[in-house]
Design a protein around this motif. Structure first.
Motif, PDB file in Angstrom:
ATOM      1  N   UNK A 214      -1.683 -12.122  -1.963  1.00  0.00           N
ATOM      2  CA  UNK A 214      -1.322 -13.171  -2.498  1.00  0.00           C
ATOM      3  C   UNK A 214      -0.548 -13.137  -3.844  1.00  0.00           C
ATOM      4  N   UNK A 215      -0.039 -11.888  -4.022  1.00  0.00           N
ATOM      5  CA  UNK A 215       0.600 -11.532  -5.448  1.00  0.00           C
ATOM      6  C   UNK A 215       1.602 -12.655  -5.951  1.00  0.00           C
ATOM      7  N   UNK A 216       2.487 -12.707  -4.811  1.00  0.00           N
ATOM      8  CA  UNK A 216       3.782 -13.743  -5.084  1.00  0.00           C
ATOM      9  C   UNK A 216       3.399 -15.160  -5.262  1.00  0.00           C
ATOM     10  N   UNK A 217       2.167 -15.661  -4.719  1.00  0.00           N
ATOM     11  CA  UNK A 217       1.584 -16.945  -5.099  1.00  0.00           C
ATOM     12  C   UNK A 217       0.997 -17.147  -6.320  1.00  0.00           C
ATOM     13  N   UNK A 218       0.346 -16.234  -6.756  1.00  0.00           N
ATOM     14  CA  UNK A 218      -0.353 -16.107  -8.039  1.00  0.00           C
ATOM     15  C   UNK A 218       1.027 -16.040  -9.070  1.00  0.00           C
ATOM     16  N   UNK A 219       1.897 -15.351  -9.057  1.00  0.00           N
ATOM     17  CA  UNK A 219       3.122 -14.999  -9.873  1.00  0.00           C
ATOM     18  C   UNK A 219       3.778 -16.691  -9.833  1.00  0.00           C
ATOM     19  N   UNK A 220       3.845 -17.532  -8.884  1.00  0.00           N
ATOM     20  CA  UNK A 220       4.569 -18.442  -8.871  1.00  0.00           C
ATOM     21  C   UNK A 220       3.687 -19.577  -9.622  1.00  0.00           C
ATOM     22  N   UNK A 221       2.293 -19.511  -9.458  1.00  0.00           N
ATOM     23  CA  UNK A 221       1.635 -20.535 -10.149  1.00  0.00           C
ATOM     24  C   UNK A 221       1.427 -20.269 -11.584  1.00  0.00           C
ATOM     25  N   UNK A 222       1.834 -18.893 -11.771  1.00  0.00           N
ATOM     26  CA  UNK A 222       1.545 -18.501 -13.355  1.00  0.00           C
ATOM     27  C   UNK A 222       2.818 -19.099 -13.949  1.00  0.00           C
ATOM     28  N   UNK A 223       3.801 -18.891 -13.354  1.00  0.00           N
ATOM     29  CA  UNK A 223       5.064 -19.466 -14.009  1.00  0.00           C
ATOM     30  C   UNK A 223       5.095 -20.814 -14.258  1.00  0.00           C
ATOM     31  N   UNK A 224       4.571 -21.597 -13.393  1.00  0.00           N
ATOM     32  CA  UNK A 224       4.552 -23.100 -13.466  1.00  0.00           C
ATOM     33  C   UNK A 224       3.301 -23.431 -14.543  1.00  0.00           C
ATOM     34  N   UNK A 225       2.339 -22.652 -14.643  1.00  0.00           N
ATOM     35  CA  UNK A 225       1.384 -22.921 -15.730  1.00  0.00           C
ATOM     36  C   UNK A 225       1.949 -22.567 -17.095  1.00  0.00           C
ATOM     37  N   UNK A 226       2.842 -21.450 -17.205  1.00  0.00           N
ATOM     38  CA  UNK A 226       3.237 -21.468 -18.355  1.00  0.00           C
ATOM     39  C   UNK A 226       4.433 -22.421 -18.813  1.00  0.00           C
ATOM     40  N   UNK A 227       5.178 -22.774 -17.732  1.00  0.00           N
ATOM     41  CA  UNK A 227       6.151 -23.748 -17.967  1.00  0.00           C
ATOM     42  C   UNK A 227       5.722 -25.030 -18.506  1.00  0.00           C
ATOM     43  N   UNK A 228       4.691 -25.497 -18.014  1.00  0.00           N
ATOM     44  CA  UNK A 228       4.004 -26.785 -18.453  1.00  0.00           C
ATOM     45  C   UNK A 228       2.986 -26.872 -19.436  1.00  0.00           C
ATOM     46  N   UNK A 229       2.362 -25.665 -19.751  1.00  0.00           N
ATOM     47  CA  UNK A 229       1.101 -25.557 -20.639  1.00  0.00           C
ATOM     48  C   UNK A 229       1.551 -24.986 -21.911  1.00  0.00           C
ATOM     49  N   UNK A 230       2.441 -24.205 -22.287  1.00  0.00           N
ATOM     50  CA  UNK A 230       2.924 -23.568 -23.364  1.00  0.00           C
ATOM     51  C   UNK A 230       3.472 -24.462 -24.382  1.00  0.00           C
ATOM     52  N   UNK A 231       2.725 -24.814 -25.362  1.00  0.00           N
ATOM     53  CA  UNK A 231       3.211 -25.863 -26.198  1.00  0.00           C
ATOM     54  C   UNK A 231       3.073 -25.249 -27.569  1.00  0.00           C
ATOM     55  N   UNK A 232       3.579 -26.237 -28.484  1.00  0.00           N
ATOM     56  CA  UNK A 232       3.645 -25.668 -29.979  1.00  0.00           C
ATOM     57  C   UNK A 232       2.335 -25.772 -30.368  1.00  0.00           C
TER      58      UNK A 232
END
Length: 299
Positions: A214-232
């Motif tokens: 499930x490597x690609x699945x984890x990579x996709x949710x990682x990207x979404x997590x960073x996109x939405x929760x990396x904040x100042x």
């Protein structure tokens, strides 16, 4: 005496037996030298960490004296090196003023409560550091990949986590979010070692066994997590963790740079290695470049 046999201390051996014995001795000697070299390297690396571990004690004492609170989130794929880093960070700390929190599956009652409630119960008191191994970001990573939460639960989490963290920081909690990024090849190597090493087999779970598939699945949710929760207010710091020692050392530097504590050692290098430490924003840029060039995320 038969030319094919040799007598040693009253025992007779064939030439073939002696050749095998000699090869076995050579292999044993080779393994001994290899293990000895590894032990020397490990000792050297542990010694290199000690000055930073001494600084972490100063940091902890400063937090205690000033009544400040710190939360450290350790996230990343399975076998990324989170647990080993936590052990090195806390090795010499005062146990009265830090806690390692690794929550298991929620109980039936907890499933009916506000999602963050069981994590709130573990937040630090004044002067305390809490290290979360398995964080609320389980809902952003493992749970959606394995279907342990509904789409609505996932969306609610992603919508609410930013406000939750902003409120914690606003009320005086130092929050450090570390994501340990291991390559697919190194993860496979570490899983293989867990399978064959009786001292590490306990680490291998059913989820681990599916991580490579499930490597690609984890990579996709990682990207979404960073996109939405990396904040100042609550940014992510990415730690390249194929080299465990460098990951541990640089994680310590990140913590030590997060608070202006007293009596900082002027002779130590506190600058993170930029081949190991990457901001969440930069990681997103790199992932987007991967998608443009190759059609999908890789890391």
């Amino acid at each position: 005496m038969d030319t094919q046999n040799i007598e040693i201390d009253g025992q007779t051996f064939s030439q073939e037996e002696l050749v095998h014995a000699f090869k076995d001795l050579q292999e044993t000697n080779r393994r001994y030298k290899k293990e000895r070299k590894k032990a020397v390297i490990r000792r050297r690396e542990e010694q290199q960490l000690k000055p930073y571990q001494a600084e972490l004690i100063k940091l902890q004492q400063h937090m205690e004296r000033s009544g400040q609170k710190m939360v450290i989130l350790f996230e990343g794929r399975d076998a990324a090196g989170k647990g080993g880093t936590i052990r090195r960070i806390t090795r010499y700390m005062n146990e009265k003023h830090y806690r390692i929190v690794a929550l298991g599956k929620p109980s039936e009652i907890q499933r009916t409560q506000w999602f963050f409630q069981r994590y709130v119960e573990q937040l630090p008191r004044a002067g305390e550091i809490v290290l979360f191994d398995r964080t609320w970001y389980n809902r952003a990573m493992v749970e959606p990949v394995f279907g342990f939460c509904s789409d609505e639960e996932y969306r609610n989490f992603m919508m609410g986590v930013g406000g939750f963290e902003k409120d914690l920081v606003r009320q005086g909690t130092h929050m450090i979010k570390l994501y340990f990024s291991v390559s697919k090849e190194e993860q496979a190597h570490r899983f293989e070692r867990r399978k064959t090493d009786p001292l590490r087999q306990w680490k291998l779970s059913e989820v681990d066994l599916q991580a490579q598939e499930r490597w690609d699945d984890f990579t996709n949710v990682k990207h979404e997590m960073l996109r939405q929760t990396h904040t100042s207010v609550a940014p992510w710091t990415i730690i390249r963790s194929d080299n465990k020692h460098l990951a541990r050392l640089n994680a310590m530097k990140i913590l030590l740079n997060s608070v202006d504590y007293d009596d900082r050692n002027p002779d130590l290098d506190f600058v993170p290695d930029h081949d190991v430490i990457i901001s969440g924003a930069r990681e997103l840029e790199l992932m987007e470049a991967q998608r443009i060039q190759g059609g999908k995320f890789i890391s």
